[in-house]
Design a protein around this motif. Sequence first.
Motif, PDB file in Angstrom:
ATOM      1  N   GLN A 140      -3.191   6.222   7.467  1.00 23.88           N
ATOM      2  CA  GLN A 140      -4.576   6.698   7.432  1.00 23.88           C
ATOM      3  C   GLN A 140      -5.602   5.586   7.608  1.00 23.88           C
ATOM      4  O   GLN A 140      -6.701   5.846   8.082  1.00 23.88           O
ATOM      5  CB  GLN A 140      -4.855   7.417   6.117  1.00 23.88           C
ATOM      6  CG  GLN A 140      -4.153   8.751   5.991  1.00 23.88           C
ATOM      7  CD  GLN A 140      -4.462   9.391   4.653  1.00 23.88           C
ATOM      8  OE1 GLN A 140      -3.856   9.062   3.643  1.00 23.88           O
ATOM      9  NE2 GLN A 140      -5.439  10.283   4.655  1.00 23.88           N
ATOM     10  N   GLN A 141      -5.283   4.377   7.200  1.00 19.17           N
ATOM     11  CA  GLN A 141      -6.278   3.307   7.191  1.00 19.17           C
ATOM     12  C   GLN A 141      -5.723   1.998   7.752  1.00 19.17           C
ATOM     13  O   GLN A 141      -5.719   0.975   7.076  1.00 19.17           O
ATOM     14  CB  GLN A 141      -6.754   3.070   5.767  1.00 19.17           C
ATOM     15  CG  GLN A 141      -7.339   4.279   5.107  1.00 19.17           C
ATOM     16  CD  GLN A 141      -7.604   4.039   3.626  1.00 19.17           C
ATOM     17  OE1 GLN A 141      -7.670   2.903   3.165  1.00 19.17           O
ATOM     18  NE2 GLN A 141      -7.756   5.104   2.880  1.00 19.17           N
ATOM     19  N   PRO A 142      -5.257   1.976   9.001  1.00 18.60           N
ATOM     20  CA  PRO A 142      -4.666   0.738   9.523  1.00 18.60           C
ATOM     21  C   PRO A 142      -5.660  -0.424   9.553  1.00 18.60           C
ATOM     22  O   PRO A 142      -5.263  -1.576   9.428  1.00 18.60           O
ATOM     23  CB  PRO A 142      -4.215   1.122  10.933  1.00 18.60           C
ATOM     24  CG  PRO A 142      -5.106   2.265  11.315  1.00 18.60           C
ATOM     25  CD  PRO A 142      -5.345   3.018  10.028  1.00 18.60           C
ATOM     26  N   GLN A 143      -6.934  -0.102   9.668  1.00 19.04           N
ATOM     27  CA  GLN A 143      -7.949  -1.158   9.696  1.00 19.04           C
ATOM     28  C   GLN A 143      -8.177  -1.767   8.316  1.00 19.04           C
ATOM     29  O   GLN A 143      -8.695  -2.873   8.207  1.00 19.04           O
ATOM     30  CB  GLN A 143      -9.265  -0.612  10.270  1.00 19.04           C
ATOM     31  CG  GLN A 143     -10.042   0.295   9.358  1.00 19.04           C
ATOM     32  CD  GLN A 143      -9.534   1.737   9.226  1.00 19.04           C
ATOM     33  OE1 GLN A 143      -8.451   2.081   9.673  1.00 19.04           O
ATOM     34  NE2 GLN A 143     -10.318   2.581   8.586  1.00 19.04           N
ATOM     35  N   GLY A 144      -7.766  -1.081   7.249  1.00 23.30           N
ATOM     36  CA  GLY A 144      -7.986  -1.574   5.887  1.00 23.30           C
ATOM     37  C   GLY A 144      -6.747  -2.104   5.195  1.00 23.30           C
ATOM     38  O   GLY A 144      -6.809  -2.497   4.030  1.00 23.30           O
ATOM     39  N   VAL A 145      -5.615  -2.122   5.892  1.00 19.09           N
ATOM     40  CA  VAL A 145      -4.359  -2.592   5.296  1.00 19.09           C
ATOM     41  C   VAL A 145      -4.094  -4.006   5.789  1.00 19.09           C
ATOM     42  O   VAL A 145      -3.874  -4.231   6.980  1.00 19.09           O
ATOM     43  CB  VAL A 145      -3.185  -1.653   5.677  1.00 19.09           C
ATOM     44  CG1 VAL A 145      -1.864  -2.239   5.196  1.00 19.09           C
ATOM     45  CG2 VAL A 145      -3.401  -0.260   5.103  1.00 19.09           C
ATOM     46  N   GLY A 146      -4.120  -4.952   4.867  1.00 21.14           N
ATOM     47  CA  GLY A 146      -3.837  -6.340   5.211  1.00 21.14           C
ATOM     48  C   GLY A 146      -2.372  -6.659   5.022  1.00 21.14           C
ATOM     49  O   GLY A 146      -1.687  -6.030   4.207  1.00 21.14           O
ATOM     50  N   GLY A 147      -1.897  -7.636   5.773  1.00 25.57           N
ATOM     51  CA  GLY A 147      -0.497  -8.020   5.623  1.00 25.57           C
ATOM     52  C   GLY A 147      -0.122  -9.145   6.552  1.00 25.57           C
ATOM     53  O   GLY A 147      -0.979  -9.801   7.144  1.00 25.57           O
ATOM     54  N   TRP A 148       1.180  -9.334   6.672  1.00 24.43           N
ATOM     55  CA  TRP A 148       1.712 -10.477   7.404  1.00 24.43           C
ATOM     56  C   TRP A 148       2.394 -10.065   8.699  1.00 24.43           C
ATOM     57  O   TRP A 148       3.226  -9.165   8.706  1.00 24.43           O
ATOM     58  CB  TRP A 148       2.718 -11.230   6.530  1.00 24.43           C
ATOM     59  CG  TRP A 148       2.067 -11.806   5.318  1.00 24.43           C
ATOM     60  CD1 TRP A 148       2.094 -11.299   4.051  1.00 24.43           C
ATOM     61  CD2 TRP A 148       1.261 -12.970   5.260  1.00 24.43           C
ATOM     62  NE1 TRP A 148       1.356 -12.091   3.212  1.00 24.43           N
ATOM     63  CE2 TRP A 148       0.833 -13.131   3.921  1.00 24.43           C
ATOM     64  CE3 TRP A 148       0.846 -13.915   6.214  1.00 24.43           C
ATOM     65  CZ2 TRP A 148       0.023 -14.184   3.523  1.00 24.43           C
ATOM     66  CZ3 TRP A 148       0.042 -14.961   5.801  1.00 24.43           C
ATOM     67  CH2 TRP A 148      -0.356 -15.092   4.472  1.00 24.43           C
ATOM     68  N   ALA A 149       2.021 -10.731   9.759  1.00 24.48           N
ATOM     69  CA  ALA A 149       2.702 -10.588  11.039  1.00 24.48           C
ATOM     70  C   ALA A 149       3.836 -11.599  11.050  1.00 24.48           C
ATOM     71  O   ALA A 149       3.619 -12.787  10.811  1.00 24.48           O
ATOM     72  CB  ALA A 149       1.738 -10.853  12.187  1.00 24.48           C
ATOM     73  N   CYS A 150       5.029 -11.125  11.281  1.00 25.89           N
ATOM     74  CA  CYS A 150       6.215 -11.979  11.261  1.00 25.89           C
ATOM     75  C   CYS A 150       6.809 -12.057  12.648  1.00 25.89           C
ATOM     76  O   CYS A 150       7.127 -11.034  13.248  1.00 25.89           O
ATOM     77  CB  CYS A 150       7.260 -11.386  10.311  1.00 25.89           C
ATOM     78  SG  CYS A 150       6.644 -11.077   8.661  1.00 25.89           S
TER      79      CYS A 150
ATOM     80  N   VAL B 245       0.864  -1.179   0.000  1.00 26.60           N
ATOM     81  CA  VAL B 245       0.000   0.000   0.000  1.00 26.60           C
ATOM     82  C   VAL B 245       0.902   1.231   0.000  1.00 26.60           C
ATOM     83  O   VAL B 245       2.119   1.124   0.166  1.00 26.60           O
ATOM     84  CB  VAL B 245      -0.954   0.025   1.216  1.00 26.60           C
ATOM     85  CG1 VAL B 245      -1.904  -1.167   1.187  1.00 26.60           C
ATOM     86  CG2 VAL B 245      -0.184   0.067   2.525  1.00 26.60           C
ATOM     87  N   SER B 246       0.314   2.389  -0.137  1.00 23.93           N
ATOM     88  CA  SER B 246       1.110   3.608  -0.076  1.00 23.93           C
ATOM     89  C   SER B 246       1.520   3.888   1.366  1.00 23.93           C
ATOM     90  O   SER B 246       0.890   3.412   2.316  1.00 23.93           O
ATOM     91  CB  SER B 246       0.324   4.789  -0.645  1.00 23.93           C
ATOM     92  OG  SER B 246      -0.695   5.174   0.253  1.00 23.93           O
ATOM     93  N   HIS B 247       2.544   4.671   1.490  1.00 24.40           N
ATOM     94  CA  HIS B 247       3.024   5.131   2.797  1.00 24.40           C
ATOM     95  C   HIS B 247       1.868   5.775   3.572  1.00 24.40           C
ATOM     96  O   HIS B 247       1.660   5.485   4.747  1.00 24.40           O
ATOM     97  CB  HIS B 247       4.155   6.131   2.515  1.00 24.40           C
ATOM     98  CG  HIS B 247       4.804   6.765   3.687  1.00 24.40           C
ATOM     99  ND1 HIS B 247       5.557   6.073   4.604  1.00 24.40           N
ATOM    100  CD2 HIS B 247       4.851   8.065   4.066  1.00 24.40           C
ATOM    101  CE1 HIS B 247       6.038   6.912   5.508  1.00 24.40           C
ATOM    102  NE2 HIS B 247       5.626   8.128   5.206  1.00 24.40           N
ATOM    103  N   ALA B 248       1.099   6.625   2.901  1.00 22.45           N
ATOM    104  CA  ALA B 248      -0.020   7.326   3.540  1.00 22.45           C
ATOM    105  C   ALA B 248      -1.110   6.360   3.994  1.00 22.45           C
ATOM    106  O   ALA B 248      -1.671   6.521   5.084  1.00 22.45           O
ATOM    107  CB  ALA B 248      -0.606   8.358   2.582  1.00 22.45           C
ATOM    108  N   ASP B 249      -1.423   5.361   3.185  1.00 25.87           N
ATOM    109  CA  ASP B 249      -2.502   4.427   3.536  1.00 25.87           C
ATOM    110  C   ASP B 249      -2.206   3.647   4.813  1.00 25.87           C
ATOM    111  O   ASP B 249      -3.120   3.354   5.581  1.00 25.87           O
ATOM    112  CB  ASP B 249      -2.774   3.447   2.394  1.00 25.87           C
ATOM    113  CG  ASP B 249      -3.557   4.071   1.260  1.00 25.87           C
ATOM    114  OD1 ASP B 249      -4.095   5.187   1.435  1.00 25.87           O
ATOM    115  OD2 ASP B 249      -3.623   3.446   0.176  1.00 25.87           O
ATOM    116  N   LEU B 250      -0.940   3.300   5.041  1.00 31.06           N
ATOM    117  CA  LEU B 250      -0.611   2.566   6.266  1.00 31.06           C
ATOM    118  C   LEU B 250      -1.007   3.374   7.490  1.00 31.06           C
ATOM    119  O   LEU B 250      -1.516   2.830   8.464  1.00 31.06           O
ATOM    120  CB  LEU B 250       0.888   2.239   6.307  1.00 31.06           C
ATOM    121  CG  LEU B 250       1.353   1.448   7.536  1.00 31.06           C
ATOM    122  CD1 LEU B 250       0.686   0.077   7.598  1.00 31.06           C
ATOM    123  CD2 LEU B 250       2.872   1.309   7.523  1.00 31.06           C
TER     124      LEU B 250
END
Length: 189
Positions: A149-159, A142-147
């Motif tokens: 502005q929208q933490p609830q909408g950014v999916g990803g991996w917990a490592c 995602v964009s730098h801003a989206d991380l």
Amino acid sequence: MNLVICPGYHDSQWTTDFCQGLLTPWTLTHPSPRLWVVPVPPALPFSPCHLLHWLKTQGLQPTTAPALAFIAFSAGVVGAMAAAQIWHRQGGGVQAFCALDGWGVPVGGGFPIHRLSHDFFTHWSSALLGTGSLNFYADPPVSHADLWQQPQGVGGWACDRRSSPNSSPQYLSAAQFLYQVLSPTVATL
């Protein structure tokens, strides 16, 4: 939970969006956290002196304040990391430090640290300057801003770097990752 939100250089609406995206679902399942949002300006995101002075104007002193969890973004990671280290050395409790896209910022301290990145490259290259045992990267990127502005909408991996090579990473939202690492009742993902 006592959260100190340390924004970078960007429109203040981004931070308002972050707080709403993080806290709206949080308060449904957790007690409402106490929240301090560092104002930019007058505080400079890269200045630990500005951040520590601002915390003192809020009535917080390292030896008497409750343990704080710092959540910092972009340029805010610079000042917040140094401020958290100083706070800790002065006897203050640091429950956790969460660096969102603190690319190029060395991290370390005697407290839990977690990096969240907007893509795998940022995750990998930031880890060269220090990382916590539990970290997150967005996938798809995602964009730098989206991380922020929208933490609830950014999916990803917990490592979890403590895991065995055969363990599977966990897919969740950036907000869910923050809930897990900031919850005092959750030890691991």
